[in-house]
Each structure stands twice: as C-alpha cells, then as structure tokens.
Design an enzyme around this catalytic site. Structure first.
Site, mmCIF file in Angstrom:
data_model
loop_
_atom_site.group_PDB
_atom_site.id
_atom_site.type_symbol
_atom_site.label_atom_id
_atom_site.label_comp_id
_atom_site.label_asym_id
_atom_site.label_seq_id
_atom_site.Cartn_x
_atom_site.Cartn_y
_atom_site.Cartn_z
ATOM 1 N N GLY A 1 52.001 41.372 42.636
ATOM 2 C CA GLY A 1 50.909 42.195 42.120
ATOM 3 C C GLY A 1 49.911 42.597 43.193
ATOM 4 O O GLY A 1 49.458 43.748 43.237
ATOM 5 N N ASN B 1 42.904 39.819 32.921
ATOM 6 C CA ASN B 1 43.518 38.495 33.024
ATOM 7 C C ASN B 1 42.654 37.394 32.422
ATOM 8 O O ASN B 1 43.160 36.394 31.947
ATOM 9 C CB ASN B 1 43.862 38.170 34.477
ATOM 10 N N SER C 1 54.022 42.073 38.261
ATOM 11 C CA SER C 1 54.344 40.893 39.064
ATOM 12 C C SER C 1 55.332 40.003 38.329
ATOM 13 O O SER C 1 55.180 39.749 37.126
ATOM 14 C CB SER C 1 53.061 40.109 39.354
ATOM 15 N N HIS D 1 55.994 36.708 38.456
ATOM 16 C CA HIS D 1 55.671 35.350 37.977
ATOM 17 C C HIS D 1 54.746 35.333 36.763
ATOM 18 O O HIS D 1 54.505 34.282 36.192
ATOM 19 C CB HIS D 1 55.117 34.476 39.114
ATOM 20 N N CYS E 1 41.690 32.207 40.861
ATOM 21 C CA CYS E 1 41.251 32.585 42.200
ATOM 22 C C CYS E 1 39.794 32.229 42.434
ATOM 23 O O CYS E 1 39.352 32.101 43.556
ATOM 24 C CB CYS E 1 41.443 34.086 42.400
HETATM 25 C C1 LIG Z 1 48.100 37.566 38.814
HETATM 26 C C2 LIG Z 1 47.472 38.910 38.869
HETATM 27 C C3 LIG Z 1 47.556 39.703 40.025
HETATM 28 C C4 LIG Z 1 48.195 39.214 41.299
HETATM 29 O O1 LIG Z 1 49.581 39.161 41.226
HETATM 30 P P1 LIG Z 1 50.375 38.295 42.358
HETATM 31 O O2 LIG Z 1 51.804 38.588 42.095
HETATM 32 O O3 LIG Z 1 49.999 36.875 42.104
HETATM 33 O O4 LIG Z 1 49.905 38.798 43.682
HETATM 34 C C5 LIG Z 1 46.982 40.956 39.990
HETATM 35 N N1 LIG Z 1 46.363 41.414 38.887
HETATM 36 C C6 LIG Z 1 46.269 40.690 37.762
HETATM 37 C C7 LIG Z 1 45.584 41.268 36.571
HETATM 38 C C8 LIG Z 1 46.806 39.415 37.710
HETATM 39 O O5 LIG Z 1 46.689 38.692 36.600
#
Ligand SMILES: *Cc1c(COP(=O)(O)O)cnc(C)c1O
Length: 399
Positions: free
Chosen positions: A75, A155, A203, A205, A329
């Site tokens: 992401g 998120n 993303s 995961h 984070c």
């Molecule tokens: C987790 C997340 C990301 C980052 O994705 P990664 O694959 O961990 O770099 C970006 N935006 C949102 C809204 C997320 O929840």
C-alpha cells in the site's frame, strides 16, 4: 474450541494469511522459481502464474483490463507511486488535495512535498462523524491541482467516503484522482470500470494475503510516470524482478475475497454489530467513532471516556484478546490519533479509543468472550484513572 485460545480483532492492522493462499504460493519457491522476464520455459511457468494473478486482482476491483493492474511492494509504495506520478505528469500544477484523515503513507509524503518542494496542500477536514467536508473539497479543486488523493475507507474508524462522487468532481476539473483503498478492497464491492477513479492502491496483507505485496490500479490511457526505473517489468511501470510468490498469493487472496464479499457484508457485519451493540449496552460512557451510515462492515472503534485505550488493550491482551488503540503506526506516541483529532473528538475520549476489526475468521463465541471481558476491564481501569475520580459523579457511582 479451546476457550482460552487467543482472539484476533486487529484485522485492519494486518490479517492472517489464508492457508489456501499459502498453498498457492509454495510452488513459486520450489517449482516455478523462474524469472518471468526469461523467455525459456522456467520463465514462462512463472509468467503464466503472474498473468493469472493479474486477472484475479482485476476481477476483485471490477476493472476493465488486466493491464490496468501494476504490482508493487504494498500500500505504501502504491500510494507514493500514484501521487508522485501525477505530480511528474503535470509539473506546472503545484497543488495537491488530500483529506486530514489519510493514512500516514499519504499524509507524510504530501507534507514532505509541501515542505521540501513547495507544493500547496489542501487538507480537507471531516465532521464529527468522520464525513468529508464536501464544500471544502469542491472549493479546493482548480486547474492548479495536480492530484486529488482521498482514501476509500478509513483504517481507524472504518468510515467510507463517497469516492466515486469525489472522483467525478475531480474529473470535471480534469484533475487525476487517486484513492488509497487498502481498507476497502475485499470488504466492500468495487467497480472501477466506468468510474472516474484514475488510480487506486491496495495491499495484500490487509485481505488475508502476504505482506510486502500490493497493487496500483492505473486507468488505461492515464499519463503515468514510474517510481522505479530500470527493467521493463510491469510494462515499464515498476522496474525490478517481480515478487512472484507474493503476487500469486495476492491473486489468490483477491479471488477468495471476491468469493467472500457477501459473507463480509452479512455475517461479519452482524458479528460486528453484535459486538458494538453489546459494548454500548454493557459499558457506560462510551460511543462509536465513525459514520454509522457509511462504514466498513468489519470495523468498530469505540471511544471510552475517562480511561486510556492503551490500558484497556493491555488488560485485554492478558485475557488473550488483541485489538488496537487506533493506527499501529502511531501507537506508542503520546499524541492522540490524527483521525480522532480531525473529528473533533474530545481529548479524553480520543485517548480512550479502542478499535476492534473483525475478519471472516471471527466467530460469535469470540465476540461473546470480548463482551464478557470488556466491561470489567473498563470498570477496573476507570477505578485506577485520575480522570475518572475527577469526572462526573454519575459515572463514578457506576465504577
Ligand atoms: C495498511 C494501510 C496502508 C499501508 O499498506 P502497506 O502494505 O502496509 O504498506 C495504507 N493505507 C491504509 C488505509 C492502510 O490501512
């Protein structure tokens, strides 16, 4: 099931890799380990699997063409690629539009560009329910804007923005529109073909796929500038030998997510509602943060007054229950979450925020175990909290 087995309700941070995803990935290490750019049979075997994965991701997004999918490392890379590509494509446009509640991978990048490259950034606010200020958004759109980047779903609260409408508004001003849809993909149905969304990040995961792999949707015909230059992988849009196992895992995860969309919006939503309604009934002085009308089906963030969310999490963790106090984070920092602050949630309630995020693995028995544990945890913590003793007397009487 063992009553003491741990309960994972932190699926917006990351998800368990589906065993069917792992099974698809393993042959890419043991058998089909060729470089997909190679012209011999070793390369062809890997290349075929890459093509299949691209189709699986396209299907989940409802995009028109496989070639609109560019695989990335996740992401964060997808977000950076989209924004920097748009800026490079329109060097005379010196303004960027984002929201105040974007993920740090967008916020930090854009604020860095503001400081170091002199971009003017319009950071659009939200109301108490987390809804975007549409008038401010419309007012920010002009021929000076190089890109508008607004997340599909938040998120921390699960609030879903009306992204198709926002993209349409940007298009009327000929502004490229990107959406960080990392939390939306696989949870709510998307149909990019025919929409005004130009770029979209996802993303692996966050949808029961592997970490370190993701994708960027780039609408056909959109002017695009790669972040990484070098080999001609991904049609020159992302150089570097492909993470073939990861991409195959992401493809399988996308296929499974598409098949599970109905379940996510019925069974998972019902479990989330059972959890949320139970907490609101059993725990005094708490409220749901986010838009009740437009929210991801798996997310419930509750703000508990007169208690620290981190303290609740530690106590829940001891009872085998994993949740989050907001974005992973920022946890450990003394600042309340930027999302809660943007919503105007009071200081004390923002510190008391706890996010429960469910998945297709969540069971009713798990939800009920949380409902058993949480009221006592909050009451005990409030008994120990100075806010609580100085707080209102009605609340104190219940402790
Ligand atoms: C987790 C997340 C990301 C980052 O994705 P990664 O694959 O961990 O770099 C970006 N935006 C949102 C809204 C997320 O929840």
């Amino acid at each position: 099931m063992n009553a003491a087995s741990p309960i994972y309700l932190d699926n917006n941070a990351t998800t368990r890799v589906d065993p069917r995803v792992v099974a698809e990935m393993l042959p890419l290490f043991t058998e089909h380990w060729g470089n997909p750019s190679s012209l011999h049979r070793f390369g062809e075997a890997a290349g075929e699997r890459l093509r299949a994965a691209r189709g699986q991701v396209r299907a989940l997004l409802g995009a028109a063409q496989d070639s609109e999918i560019v695989f990335t490392s996740g992401g964060t890379e997808s977000n950076a690629t989209a924004i920097l590509s748009a800026l490079e494509a329109a060097p005379r446009r010196r303004e960027i539009v984002i929201s105040r509640v974007e993920h740090p991978s967008v916020l930090s990048l854009v604020h860095h560009l503001e400081r170091t490259a002199g971009y003017r950034v319009h950071t659009i606010g939200v109301d108490r329910l987390g809804r975007l200020d549409l008038a401010a958004y419309e007012a920010a759109l002009s021929p000076n804007v190089a890109v508008a980047s607004i997340m599909w779903a938040n998120n921390e609260t699960g609030t879903v923005f009306p992204v198709e409408m926002l993209a349409g508004m940007a298009r009327r001003h000929a502004i490229p529109f990107h959406s960080d849809a990392v939390q939306a993909v696989g949870k709510i149905p998307l149909r990019l073909a025919g929409s005004a969304v130009d770029m979209l990040s996802l993303s692996g995961h966050k949808l029961h796929g592997p970490k370190g792999v993701g994708a960027l949707y780039v609408r056909r015909g959109l002017e695009f500038q790669p972040l990484f230059r070098g080999g001609h992988q991904e049609r020159g849009r992302r150089a570097g030998t492909e993470n073939t196992a990861g991409i195959v895992g992401l493809g399988k995860a996308a296929e499974l997510a598409l098949a599970n969309l109905g379940d996510a919006n019925t069974r998972v939503r019902a479990l989330r509602d059972r959890l949320e309604q139970g907490i609101l009934r059993l725990v005094p002085d708490c409220f749901v943060a986010g838009d009740p009308e437009a929210r991801l089906p798996n997310t419930s963030t509750l703000a508990f007054e007169f208690v620290e969310g981190e303290a609740i999490l530690l106590m829940l963790n001891r009872q085998g229950i994993a949740a989050s106090s907001g974005s992973a984070c920022t946890s450990g920092s003394p600042e309340p979450s930027h999302v809660m602050t943007a919503m105007g949630v009071t200081f004390t309630a923002a510190y008391g925020a706890v996010r429960f995020s469910l998945s297709r693995y969540t069971t009713e028995a798990e939800v009920d175990r949380v409902l058993d544990a949480l009221p006592g945890v909050v009451a005990r913590q409030r008994g120990a909290s100075p806010y609580w003793r100085e707080g209102d007397t009605a609340a104190r009487a219940m402790a």
